[in-house]
Design a protein around this motif. Structure first.
Motif, mmCIF file in Angstrom:
data_model
loop_
_atom_site.group_PDB
_atom_site.id
_atom_site.type_symbol
_atom_site.label_atom_id
_atom_site.label_comp_id
_atom_site.label_asym_id
_atom_site.label_seq_id
_atom_site.Cartn_x
_atom_site.Cartn_y
_atom_site.Cartn_z
ATOM 1 N N ARG A 78 23.887 -49.048 -11.000
ATOM 2 C CA ARG A 78 24.795 -48.496 -12.276
ATOM 3 C C ARG A 78 23.869 -47.285 -13.047
ATOM 4 N NH1 ARG A 78 28.062 -50.185 -9.890
ATOM 5 N NH2 ARG A 78 28.308 -48.098 -9.905
ATOM 6 N N THR A 79 22.957 -46.707 -12.482
ATOM 7 C CA THR A 79 22.162 -45.449 -12.722
ATOM 8 C C THR A 79 22.854 -44.396 -12.150
ATOM 9 O OG1 THR A 79 20.399 -45.884 -11.311
ATOM 10 C CG2 THR A 79 20.183 -47.036 -13.524
ATOM 11 N N GLY A 80 23.746 -44.182 -11.294
ATOM 12 C CA GLY A 80 24.291 -42.785 -10.729
ATOM 13 C C GLY A 80 23.769 -42.621 -9.436
ATOM 14 N N LYS A 81 23.102 -43.723 -8.773
ATOM 15 C CA LYS A 81 22.649 -43.222 -7.150
ATOM 16 C C LYS A 81 23.534 -42.816 -6.559
ATOM 17 C CE LYS A 81 20.941 -47.320 -6.798
ATOM 18 N NZ LYS A 81 21.520 -47.515 -7.503
ATOM 19 N N THR A 82 24.838 -43.714 -6.344
ATOM 20 C CA THR A 82 25.862 -43.548 -5.319
ATOM 21 C C THR A 82 26.416 -42.027 -5.737
ATOM 22 O OG1 THR A 82 26.038 -45.888 -5.095
ATOM 23 C CG2 THR A 82 27.905 -44.462 -4.291
ATOM 24 N N LEU A 83 26.602 -41.791 -6.804
ATOM 25 C CA LEU A 83 27.544 -40.591 -7.387
ATOM 26 C C LEU A 83 26.706 -39.358 -6.656
ATOM 27 C CD1 LEU A 83 29.060 -41.488 -10.488
ATOM 28 C CD2 LEU A 83 30.248 -41.190 -8.252
ATOM 29 N N VAL A 238 22.965 -40.969 -20.201
ATOM 30 C CA VAL A 238 24.089 -41.923 -20.283
ATOM 31 C C VAL A 238 25.251 -41.341 -20.896
ATOM 32 C CG1 VAL A 238 22.497 -43.800 -19.578
ATOM 33 C CG2 VAL A 238 23.425 -43.104 -21.716
ATOM 34 N N ILE A 239 25.100 -40.501 -21.777
ATOM 35 C CA ILE A 239 26.343 -39.792 -22.697
ATOM 36 C C ILE A 239 27.093 -38.849 -21.896
ATOM 37 C CG2 ILE A 239 26.563 -38.689 -24.872
ATOM 38 C CD1 ILE A 239 24.393 -40.223 -26.121
ATOM 39 N N ASN A 240 26.200 -37.641 -21.359
ATOM 40 C CA ASN A 240 26.723 -36.753 -20.726
ATOM 41 C C ASN A 240 26.637 -36.884 -19.000
ATOM 42 O OD1 ASN A 240 27.339 -34.857 -23.101
ATOM 43 N ND2 ASN A 240 25.057 -35.373 -23.519
ATOM 44 N N PHE A 241 27.168 -38.089 -18.513
ATOM 45 C CA PHE A 241 26.984 -38.565 -17.188
ATOM 46 C C PHE A 241 27.242 -37.659 -16.257
ATOM 47 C CE2 PHE A 241 27.791 -41.144 -13.525
ATOM 48 C CZ PHE A 241 26.663 -41.898 -13.455
ATOM 49 N N ASP A 242 28.563 -36.754 -16.400
ATOM 50 C CA ASP A 242 28.984 -36.131 -15.244
ATOM 51 C C ASP A 242 28.082 -34.763 -15.051
ATOM 52 O OD1 ASP A 242 31.064 -37.962 -14.765
ATOM 53 O OD2 ASP A 242 32.479 -36.767 -15.861
ATOM 54 N N ARG A 243 27.561 -34.424 -16.181
ATOM 55 C CA ARG A 243 26.720 -33.182 -16.177
ATOM 56 C C ARG A 243 25.280 -33.501 -15.569
ATOM 57 N NH1 ARG A 243 25.588 -30.111 -21.825
ATOM 58 N NH2 ARG A 243 24.337 -32.010 -22.187
ATOM 59 N N ALA A 244 24.788 -35.003 -16.002
ATOM 60 C CA ALA A 244 23.582 -35.442 -15.339
ATOM 61 C C ALA A 244 23.630 -35.477 -13.826
ATOM 62 C CB ALA A 244 23.290 -36.990 -16.038
ATOM 63 N N VAL A 245 24.667 -36.067 -13.271
ATOM 64 C CA VAL A 245 24.947 -36.135 -11.919
ATOM 65 C C VAL A 245 24.796 -34.766 -11.076
ATOM 66 C CG1 VAL A 245 26.521 -36.629 -10.069
ATOM 67 C CG2 VAL A 245 26.505 -38.151 -11.907
ATOM 68 N N LYS A 246 25.386 -33.776 -11.843
ATOM 69 C CA LYS A 246 25.335 -32.425 -11.279
ATOM 70 C C LYS A 246 23.981 -31.932 -11.279
ATOM 71 C CE LYS A 246 27.030 -27.710 -11.687
ATOM 72 N NZ LYS A 246 27.886 -26.794 -12.543
ATOM 73 N N HIS A 247 23.335 -32.088 -12.497
ATOM 74 C CA HIS A 247 21.744 -31.648 -12.490
ATOM 75 C C HIS A 247 20.952 -32.379 -11.724
ATOM 76 C CE1 HIS A 247 22.382 -29.779 -16.942
ATOM 77 N NE2 HIS A 247 23.176 -29.165 -15.758
ATOM 78 N N ALA A 248 20.957 -33.785 -11.272
ATOM 79 C CA ALA A 248 20.115 -34.385 -10.389
ATOM 80 C C ALA A 248 20.550 -34.173 -9.037
ATOM 81 C CB ALA A 248 20.474 -36.038 -10.749
ATOM 82 N N ALA A 249 21.662 -33.930 -8.478
ATOM 83 C CA ALA A 249 21.832 -33.337 -7.284
ATOM 84 C C ALA A 249 21.221 -32.079 -7.137
ATOM 85 C CB ALA A 249 23.460 -33.306 -7.108
ATOM 86 N N GLU A 250 21.272 -31.075 -8.083
ATOM 87 C CA GLU A 250 20.429 -29.658 -7.904
ATOM 88 C C GLU A 250 19.224 -29.827 -7.815
ATOM 89 O OE1 GLU A 250 22.188 -27.661 -11.412
ATOM 90 O OE2 GLU A 250 24.070 -27.359 -10.634
ATOM 91 N N LYS A 251 18.462 -31.009 -8.570
ATOM 92 C CA LYS A 251 16.942 -31.119 -8.684
ATOM 93 C C LYS A 251 16.712 -31.666 -7.225
ATOM 94 C CE LYS A 251 13.347 -33.220 -11.154
ATOM 95 N NZ LYS A 251 13.051 -34.114 -12.223
#
Length: 260
Positions: A78-83, A238-251
């Motif tokens: 539940r940290t966002g790995k799969t997304l 965890v508050i701006n999660f969708d944006r965090a997913v996008k930034h993580a993928a870019e990184k």
């Protein structure tokens, strides 16, 4: 032109999904074969198990459409790995293997040493065959032995470090080291209410504040461990999660392969 482009996208997505279904079917077949070997036993059971694992990787369909380096994405549930992994796979054409699936092959093995050796062997074989175009994601790789999940000494990035060193792949650990407990609990509860989260059926996850505190504490440990293992830690908002997913993928895409 837009309709034509969308049709090409749907065709590519259908092809990718077909490839993922083929991977799932091959994992199911390997798990069945290993269970059958262990059930029958015999003096050469260990050799036959590892030969079955080697055959599984050898026969795995190569569906990736990318020249990008393979990578591991791990961290607490539940940290966002799969997304993050799905975002990378669909945009860049990676094949994706979930450790939740791969674990089916070895998780029921009673002997700790054999189970851990099977995990390492599978990962080594996978990254030898697929140095490019593969994402392996899941929480299994932050534990020495997942069957001791409640043992605080069990948290480790040794497996990730060994994969980085041996195969020159990229390894990432996703975490919530800087999250507030209340914010993480709210995020977990919100996701549970969607009906998509397996944690609603887990006795262990009924105490969300306790799980949130564990997640934050372990994320801090993993962040501290990561540099020594050439693993990149990525903090998720965890508050701006969708944006965090996008930034993580870019990184992940932008991060170079460790030179070793």
């Amino acid at each position: 032109m837009r309709k034509f482009s969308f049709a090409i996208y749907r065709l590519g997505l259908r092809s990718w999904l077909d490839g993922q279904r083929a991977i799932t079917a091959s994992i199911d077949a390997a798990a069945y074969k290993v269970r059958d070997i262990l059930r029958k036993g015999g003096p050469d059971v260990r050799e036959r198990v590892f030969e079955a694992l080697r055959d599984y990787v050898r026969e795995l369909p190569a569906t990736a459409e990318t020249g990008g380096p393979s990578c591991v994405i791990t961290g607490w549930p539940r940290t966002g790995k799969t997304l993050i992994s799905f975002a990378l796979a669909r945009k860049h054409g990676f094949s994706l293997i979930s450790l939740d699936q791969l674990r089916d092959i070895y998780q029921d093995v009673d002997e700790d040493d054999l189970r851990i050796e099977m995990r390492q062997f599978l990962l080594d074989e996978l990254f030898m065959r697929f140095p490019e175009g593969l994402i392996v994601e899941g929480d299994d790789l932050i534990y020495v032995n997942r069957k001791r999940i409640d043992d605080p000494r069990n948290i480790s990035l040794n497996v990730c470090g060994s994969l980085t060193n041996r195969h020159k792949i990229k390894c990432f650990v996703i975490g919530n080291a800087d999250a507030a407990v209340d914010s993480k609990v709210k995020a977990l509860r919100t996701y549970q209410q969607t009906g998509k989260c397996w944690t609603v059926k887990s006795e262990r996850w009924r105490d969300l504040p306790a799980r949130a505190r564990e997640m934050i504490e372990d994320s801090r440990k993993l962040r501290e461990m990561a540099p020594a293992h050439e693993v990149t830690y990525i903090e998720m908002d965890v508050i701006n999660f969708d944006r965090a997913v996008k930034h993580a993928a870019e990184k992940i895409v932008a991060t170079p392969v460790p030179l070793g």
